[in-house]
Design a protein around this motif. Structure first.
Motif, PDB file in Angstrom:
ATOM      1  N   ALA A 310       0.848  -1.188   0.000  1.00 30.72           N
ATOM      2  CA  ALA A 310       0.000   0.000   0.000  1.00 30.72           C
ATOM      3  C   ALA A 310       0.884   1.238   0.000  1.00 30.72           C
ATOM      4  N   THR A 311       0.481   2.234  -0.759  1.00 22.77           N
ATOM      5  CA  THR A 311       1.155   3.528  -0.736  1.00 22.77           C
ATOM      6  C   THR A 311       0.352   4.448   0.172  1.00 22.77           C
ATOM      7  N   ILE A 312       0.975   4.872   1.273  1.00 20.58           N
ATOM      8  CA  ILE A 312       0.258   5.709   2.233  1.00 20.58           C
ATOM      9  C   ILE A 312       1.047   6.978   2.522  1.00 20.58           C
ATOM     10  N   GLU A 313       0.328   7.987   2.938  1.00 18.49           N
ATOM     11  CA  GLU A 313       0.921   9.248   3.375  1.00 18.49           C
ATOM     12  C   GLU A 313       0.518   9.455   4.830  1.00 18.49           C
ATOM     13  N   PHE A 314       1.487   9.819   5.672  1.00 18.72           N
ATOM     14  CA  PHE A 314       1.186  10.040   7.086  1.00 18.72           C
ATOM     15  C   PHE A 314       2.155  11.083   7.639  1.00 18.72           C
ATOM     16  N   ASP A 315       1.893  11.533   8.847  1.00 11.58           N
ATOM     17  CA  ASP A 315       2.712  12.572   9.461  1.00 11.58           C
ATOM     18  C   ASP A 315       4.003  12.008  10.031  1.00 11.58           C
ATOM     19  N   VAL A 316       5.076  12.776   9.863  1.00  9.43           N
ATOM     20  CA  VAL A 316       6.391  12.399  10.390  1.00  9.43           C
ATOM     21  C   VAL A 316       6.982  13.609  11.117  1.00  9.43           C
ATOM     22  N   LYS A 317       7.543  13.375  12.282  1.00  9.97           N
ATOM     23  CA  LYS A 317       8.141  14.448  13.079  1.00  9.97           C
ATOM     24  C   LYS A 317       9.471  14.872  12.467  1.00  9.97           C
ATOM     25  N   GLY A 318       9.572  16.159  12.117  1.00 11.93           N
ATOM     26  CA  GLY A 318      10.819  16.701  11.606  1.00 11.93           C
ATOM     27  C   GLY A 318      11.569  17.461  12.689  1.00 11.93           C
ATOM     28  N   VAL A 319      12.634  18.162  12.300  1.00 10.27           N
ATOM     29  CA  VAL A 319      13.435  18.913  13.270  1.00 10.27           C
ATOM     30  C   VAL A 319      12.637  20.064  13.857  1.00 10.27           C
ATOM     31  N   ASN A 320      11.932  20.803  12.988  1.00  6.27           N
ATOM     32  CA  ASN A 320      11.211  21.986  13.444  1.00  6.27           C
ATOM     33  C   ASN A 320       9.694  21.850  13.383  1.00  6.27           C
ATOM     34  N   ARG A 321       9.202  20.874  12.623  1.00  6.04           N
ATOM     35  CA  ARG A 321       7.755  20.769  12.448  1.00  6.04           C
ATOM     36  C   ARG A 321       7.385  19.352  12.015  1.00  6.04           C
ATOM     37  N   VAL A 322       6.094  19.101  12.044  1.00 11.21           N
ATOM     38  CA  VAL A 322       5.573  17.832  11.535  1.00 11.21           C
ATOM     39  C   VAL A 322       5.320  17.982  10.039  1.00 11.21           C
ATOM     40  N   ARG A 323       5.844  17.049   9.264  1.00  5.06           N
ATOM     41  CA  ARG A 323       5.652  17.084   7.818  1.00  5.06           C
ATOM     42  C   ARG A 323       4.983  15.790   7.362  1.00  5.06           C
ATOM     43  N   LYS A 324       4.524  15.798   6.137  1.00  7.86           N
ATOM     44  CA  LYS A 324       3.880  14.613   5.575  1.00  7.86           C
ATOM     45  C   LYS A 324       4.896  13.819   4.758  1.00  7.86           C
ATOM     46  N   ALA A 325       4.858  12.497   4.931  1.00  6.36           N
ATOM     47  CA  ALA A 325       5.767  11.612   4.205  1.00  6.36           C
ATOM     48  C   ALA A 325       4.952  10.548   3.476  1.00  6.36           C
ATOM     49  N   ARG A 326       5.433  10.161   2.330  1.00 11.10           N
ATOM     50  CA  ARG A 326       4.762   9.155   1.502  1.00 11.10           C
ATOM     51  C   ARG A 326       5.633   7.903   1.468  1.00 11.10           C
ATOM     52  N   ARG A 327       5.047   6.744   1.794  1.00 12.37           N
ATOM     53  CA  ARG A 327       5.802   5.494   1.866  1.00 12.37           C
ATOM     54  C   ARG A 327       5.013   4.355   1.222  1.00 12.37           C
ATOM     55  N   ILE A 328       5.749   3.429   0.610  1.00 12.22           N
ATOM     56  CA  ILE A 328       5.157   2.164   0.161  1.00 12.22           C
ATOM     57  C   ILE A 328       5.392   1.156   1.275  1.00 12.22           C
ATOM     58  N   VAL A 329       4.309   0.600   1.815  1.00 10.87           N
ATOM     59  CA  VAL A 329       4.420  -0.238   3.003  1.00 10.87           C
ATOM     60  C   VAL A 329       3.872  -1.635   2.743  1.00 10.87           C
ATOM     61  N   SER A 330       4.359  -2.573   3.534  1.00  9.35           N
ATOM     62  CA  SER A 330       3.883  -3.951   3.501  1.00  9.35           C
ATOM     63  C   SER A 330       3.246  -4.283   4.841  1.00  9.35           C
ATOM     64  N   GLU A 331       2.657  -5.448   4.919  1.00  9.49           N
ATOM     65  CA  GLU A 331       2.117  -5.896   6.192  1.00  9.49           C
ATOM     66  C   GLU A 331       3.246  -5.978   7.214  1.00  9.49           C
ATOM     67  N   GLY A 332       2.990  -5.490   8.419  1.00 12.44           N
ATOM     68  CA  GLY A 332       4.009  -5.446   9.454  1.00 12.44           C
ATOM     69  C   GLY A 332       4.620  -4.067   9.645  1.00 12.44           C
ATOM     70  N   TYR A 333       4.294  -3.138   8.754  1.00 12.21           N
ATOM     71  CA  TYR A 333       4.846  -1.780   8.851  1.00 12.21           C
ATOM     72  C   TYR A 333       4.202  -1.048  10.029  1.00 12.21           C
ATOM     73  N   ASN A 334       5.032  -0.457  10.878  1.00 10.72           N
ATOM     74  CA  ASN A 334       4.573   0.208  12.098  1.00 10.72           C
ATOM     75  C   ASN A 334       4.696   1.719  11.938  1.00 10.72           C
ATOM     76  N   LEU A 335       3.566   2.409  11.984  1.00 10.14           N
ATOM     77  CA  LEU A 335       3.580   3.860  11.811  1.00 10.14           C
ATOM     78  C   LEU A 335       4.272   4.583  12.960  1.00 10.14           C
ATOM     79  N   PHE A 336       4.231   4.027  14.159  1.00 13.11           N
ATOM     80  CA  PHE A 336       4.755   4.739  15.322  1.00 13.11           C
ATOM     81  C   PHE A 336       6.255   5.041  15.207  1.00 13.11           C
ATOM     82  N   PRO A 337       7.143   4.068  15.048  1.00 14.30           N
ATOM     83  CA  PRO A 337       8.565   4.407  14.942  1.00 14.30           C
ATOM     84  C   PRO A 337       8.896   5.164  13.662  1.00 14.30           C
TER      85      PRO A 337
END
Length: 374
Positions: A310-337
């Protein structure tokens, strides 16, 4: 929790394509006297007489000649925009091409029910290339059992072949209900002692050969991933099961092993039928860049030769702000880390399942998010 399955039109179409090949066959449920084997002093009880009544798949009626079957195949192929076959490639071999992740096992279980409903056929053997796939197929029968029972009013009796539990083969032959044996190809095609037992007269099986009891039922063979199963020797071994006909299901058939294709669901077809699309996930909202409520956007489900991603977009913590990142993920992918440990994704936002059948992602916390429109 009871699993819910969405009825997909293409799965019904694939089942219908197979059934329509045999249009003109009446509904028949023939019985026969099973080989009871050697019994000391030939003492047979009333229970034994009932036990040794077998139920098999009826042969095709004489009116269904090879020419009629080929005509039926061509009619099905034209309706599904497949180039018509010029001849029968075996008696009978039918190919179904189905992209990974869209419910191949579900489709051939549904096909079993439809063949039983229309023609009375009730004996099926599913051949798989490995123990791992065998266990996965068995699990699919388990989780869809109640779903199909509600739809058709009956349950399939299914089991995994085990050379040490041969009473299951007697039950397979003597039960009038829909019966399915799941077997990995090594169980009848390897050189080991256990693999040879299916061809041996065994004392614990009343001096009978298991293969003979199975062959007498004229089973319908379903080959799951035939490109990984059918070598030269295996093809010869499969003939010993005396199949009424053979169905082959895969996303990646070998070019020289496509026999009378009756249905195709390749990656483009999956997209055209809206199994793969750009979608927004319901249940997670976008609220700026602070990520106080969490954000996820499911852009697409990707079907290929391997497992779906699945190709998903979610929030990622940056140095100064939260930005959006796009990733291709498989089963087992953990959004938290992968989000830089944003608290919004802490509780169970690991991808448990990516399902092309209903365009959904399920997380380990039990939340199943269905696709909405963009």
């Amino acid at each position: 929790m009871k699993l819910q399955f969405k009825h997909q039109k293409f799965q019904a179409e694939a089942a219908k394509a197979v059934c329509d090949v045999f249009a003109g066959q009446p509904y028949l449920t023939p019985s026969y006297r099973m080989d009871k084997g050697y019994v000391k002093n030939d003492q047979i009880t009333l229970y034994d007489k009932e036990r040794f009544t077998g139920f098999g798949n009826s042969q095709l009626v004489p009116e269904l000649t090879d020419d009629v079957i080929l005509e039926n195949i061509n009619r099905v192929q034209r309706s599904n925009q497949i180039e018509p076959s010029r001849q029968l490639e075996g008696r009978y071999n039918l190919t179904v091409e189905m992209e990974t992740g869209v419910g191949k096992t579900y489709t051939y279980i549904k096909t079993m029910y439809e063949l039983n409903k229309r023609y009375g056929w009730s004996k099926f053997i599913v051949v798989v290339p490995s123990v791992a796939i065998r266990e996965g197929v068995y699990k699919s029968f388990q989780i869809t059992e109640e779903h199909f029972a509600e739809e058709y009013g009956k349950k399939i009796r299914y089991f995994i072949y085990n050379s040490a539990q041969l009473t299951e083969i007697d039950r397979f032959a003597s039960d009038s209900a829909i019966n399915v044996m799941i077997i990995n190809s090594q169980a009848f095609n390897a050189r080991g002692k256990d693999a040879r037992r299916i061809y041996m007269k065994l004392d614990e099986f009343r001096s009978r050969r298991p293969i003979d009891i199975l062959a007498k039922t004229n089973p319908i063979m379903i080959i799951d991933e035939p490109q990984s199963v059918e070598g030269k020797v295996t093809k010869e071994r499969l003939k010993e099961f005396n199949p009424l006909f053979t169905l082959r299901y895969s996303a990646t058939h070998k070019k020289d092993s496509v026999y009378n294709m009756v249905y195709r669901m390749d990656a483009m077809e999956a997209y055209n039928k809206r199994l793969v699309k750009k979608i927004a996930v319901k249940g997670i909202s976008v609220t700026g860049t602070t990520a106080t409520e969490g954000y996820a956007y499911l852009e697409s489900i990707n079907l290929s030769k391997g497992n779906p991603t699945a190709t998903i977009e979610f929030d990622v913590k940056g140095v100064n702000r939260v930005r959006k990142a796009r990733r291709i993920v498989s089963e087992g992918y953990n959004l938290f880390p992968n989000s830089g440990e944003l608290a919004e994704y802490k509780d169970g936002y690991t991808v448990l399942r990516i399902d092309g059948r209903d365009s959904s992602i399920e997380f380990t916390n039990g939340i199943k998010l269905f696709a909405g429109d963009v």
